[in-house]
Write a protein that holds these residues in place. Structure first.
Motif, short mmCIF file in Angstrom:
data_model
loop_
_atom_site.label_atom_id
_atom_site.label_comp_id
_atom_site.label_asym_id
_atom_site.label_seq_id
_atom_site.Cartn_x
_atom_site.Cartn_y
_atom_site.Cartn_z
N VAL A 21 0.64 -1.87 -10.72
CA VAL A 21 0.16 -0.79 -9.84
C VAL A 21 -1.36 -0.69 -9.92
N LEU A 22 -1.97 -1.36 -10.88
CA LEU A 22 -3.43 -1.31 -11.03
C LEU A 22 -4.13 -2.46 -10.32
N LYS A 73 1.27 8.96 -6.54
CA LYS A 73 1.72 10.36 -6.50
C LYS A 73 2.66 10.66 -7.66
N GLY A 74 3.44 9.67 -8.05
CA GLY A 74 4.33 9.83 -9.21
C GLY A 74 3.55 10.11 -10.47
N TYR A 75 2.41 9.42 -10.63
CA TYR A 75 1.57 9.63 -11.81
C TYR A 75 0.96 11.03 -11.83
N ALA A 97 -5.26 4.19 -8.26
CA ALA A 97 -4.45 4.21 -9.48
C ALA A 97 -5.34 4.05 -10.71
N LEU A 98 -6.36 3.19 -10.60
CA LEU A 98 -7.26 2.96 -11.73
C LEU A 98 -8.07 4.22 -12.06
N LYS A 110 0.82 -1.21 0.00
CA LYS A 110 0.00 0.00 0.00
C LYS A 110 0.86 1.26 0.00
N VAL A 111 1.95 1.24 0.77
CA VAL A 111 2.88 2.38 0.79
C VAL A 111 3.45 2.60 -0.61
N TYR A 112 3.89 1.52 -1.23
CA TYR A 112 4.46 1.60 -2.58
C TYR A 112 3.43 2.13 -3.58
#
Length: 590
Positions: A479-480, A283-285, A504-505, A275-277
């Motif tokens: 990540v999805l 946030k990177g996206y 992420a989705l 979950k942290v990752y």
């Protein structure tokens, strides 16, 4: 093999370690927005008061005391006070059902119960309404209509603590310390009988093997449930080293508490690291331009990292830049002082191990079970292998059976299952080997690797065996994808039920102009389904043909403890999930 000959019972940690270091913050928790710290002398005095108070209530050696609470110093005060008079602690998860509470209270013949708050008191009152033999229920929170736990410590006012000494002296290393009821993925809970010697030998193995090198200047943040032996033994190890233990307010405040405490160590499970990752990547996206490019350049660099290999001059130069520009923020988010994160309870994805190590956040994987007190193997930071669960503790033997099952022998193996001699004989063979039910192998002859659960492996109609955990971990590399369960017993090919990582989705949907008002709407969208299908196909490229997931169905909500689909240690309850989604699973094969 002893790390300290004066420590043969768990409560021996108090005079031999806690008092010797004599810290002002042996334990701490947040009360009304501020950290309430307990000094070594205050801890020992409170523990002694609990022991005397329990004696005044008529509690005797081997009596069972139940404890149901979030992590807090009162947990330690009660359990150590119980230990000193030879009584037996029965800790339980706050999240289990009323029926399970009733079963455990009855099976363990519990006399006293401690709970943390009103909600748990209500559950316990309902569970005990038809039971006899419960002599008292006490709460840690103070509210009207309940007996507060300090009623017990008040019984010790003006008393001489020397009266406890004969009771402490009567406690032998092989005496029962605790009964821990394993949640299990099927059937009724079983009470694992652990002795003082079981736990102390596990501490000895970790200390002598230098698996956790800590010191009295360090602080730990504790948030995994203390009712599980994993976190409980970790706290005992912290006490051994003189590490201050700060208890997180709740699972929701971990990030804030880490920034506040700035710990050197904490224990976690892969699910929380995932979950942290995922949050970091999400946030990177959200970044744009050069910042986004730099973020994913650093991330991809980290995913290639191996802390024990020479990655070459050019890679090292790039990593140095990535650490300064990107990964330094990751370290800062975890308080900036992390020496080691202990990960256990399930397999950690290799990519997470690589990227966190690249960010100078060392994650040490370990392996164990409640029945082994719990640690069987643990990573040593100076000799680490990605994808393995470390080396076996020096006072434990491990062998791999012909069918691949991991078998364990040693002083930390349980006494047996309470009142269940047949189950005990099934788990521990005539030669003293405990059969873990896990499938594994040794890499390089000494690094243990877990490949699956023996009972979870299934056979396709083509006669091929499939280990679902390996494939599920592969699916979660996307990540999805947040959760996945692989199915296919007796079918032509494996399929999977997939729960997307909806944050992420949603971000992906927004970028592609897809309506994402709710999770159900997203998973029904044809473009979303195609995207997840493509993700799965890409992840399956390096998986053997017969193990590849050929079809998936998307689910709108997570598997949870409350739904009964996860155990309290976040393992999938496969039979229940199969039953809940029977039609959906069958539909993938029609």
């Amino acid at each position: 093999m002893k790390s300290n000959p004066n420590i043969t019972r768990v409560f021996d940690l108090l005079p031999n370690c806690v008092l010797k270091v004599n810290k002002e913050d042996t334990f701490a928790n947040k009360v009304n927005g501020a950290w309430r710290k307990y000094s070594a002398t205050e801890v020992i005095e409170t523990v002694n008061k609990v022991s005397v108070g329990l004696l005044k209530l008529g509690i005797k050696k081997d009596d069972k005391i139940a404890l149901i609470s979030n992590n807090r110093p009162e947990w330690n005060f009660v359990e150590l006070g119980v230990q000193q008079i030879g009584a037996v602690l029965v800790p339980m998860y706050p999240t289990i059902t009323i029926e399970d509470y009733r079963y455990i209270f009855t099976d363990a013949e519990v006399k006293l119960i401690f709970v943390s708050d009103r909600a748990l008191l209500d559950k316990v009152l309902e569970a005990t309404s038809v039971l006899e033999g419960i002599e008292g229920i006490y709460t840690f929170d103070n509210f009207k209509g309940a007996k507060h736990w300090t009623e017990i410590t008040k019984l010790a006012e003006g008393e001489d603590f020397a009266q406890i000494e004969p009771f402490k002296a009567a406690v032998q290393p092989d005496d029962l310390l605790t009964l821990i009821y394993t949640s299990g993925t099927t059937g009724k809970p079983k009470g694992v009988m652990l002795t003082h010697d079981n736990i102390i030998s596990n501490i000895d193995g970790l200390v002598i093997g230098k698996h956790l090198e800590l010191n009295e200047n360090d602080k730990a943040l504790s948030f995994l449930p203390l009712c599980h032996i994993y976190e409980r033994t970790d706290v005992y190890v912290y006490m051994y080293y003189g590490v201050s233990v700060y208890y997180a307010e709740s699972m929701d405040t971990i990030a804030d508490n880490i920034k506040d405490v700035k710990p050197q160590v904490f224990a976690t499970v892969p699910r929380l690291l995932e979950k942290v990752y995922d949050k970091i990547v999400a946030k990177g996206y959200e970044l744009t331009g050069i910042k986004k490019q730099l973020f994913f350049w650093a991330l991809n660099l980290g995913l290639q990292y191996d802390p024990m290999k020479n990655m070459g001059w050019w890679y090292d130069t790039q990593l140095k830049i990535a650490r300064k520009l990107i990964f330094s923020k990751w370290k800062e988010a975890l308080g900036g002082n992390i020496k080691i994160i202990a990960s256990g309870s399930a397999a950690l994805q290799a990519r997470l191990s690589r990227v966190f190590w690249a960010a100078e956040i060392p994650i040490a994987e370990g392996y164990g079970l409640t029945e082994t007190s719990p640690v069987v193997s643990s990573s040593i930071l100076a000799d680490f292998r990605v994808g393995c669960v470390g080396t076996v503790l020096p006072n434990i033997q491990v062998k791999i059976a012909e069918d691949g099952e991991i078998c364990v022998k040693g002083p930390s193996v349980m006494k047996g299952y309470y009142k269940k001699p047949e189950a005990t004989a099934e788990a521990i063979d005539a030669d003293g080997w405990f059969h873990t039910g896990d499938i594994g192998e040794f890499s390089e002859g000494r690094f243990l690797k877990i490949t699956d659960r023996k009972k979870e492996i299934f056979k396709t109609s083509g006669g091929k065996y499939v280990a679902p955990q390996v494939i599920e971990n592969k699916l979660k590399e996307s990540v999805l994808i947040e959760q996945a369960i692989v199915v296919g017993e007796g079918q032509k090919f494996p399929s999977a039920l997939v729960v997307p990582e909806f944050n992420a989705l949603k971000e992906w949907c927004t970028r592609h102009g897809i309506d994402c008002a709710d999770s159900m709407q997203m998973i029904k969208n044809e473009k979303v389904r195609e995207k997840l299908d493509d993700e799965v196909k890409s992840l399956m490229k390096n998986i053997a043909q017969y193990e590849q997931v050929k079809k998936i169905e998307l689910l709108p909500k997570l598997f949870t403890i409350d739904s009964g689909e996860l155990t309290p240690t976040l393992k999938l309850k496969r039979k229940i999930i199969h039953n809940n989604y029977k039609d959906l699973i069958e539909g993938m094969y029609n």
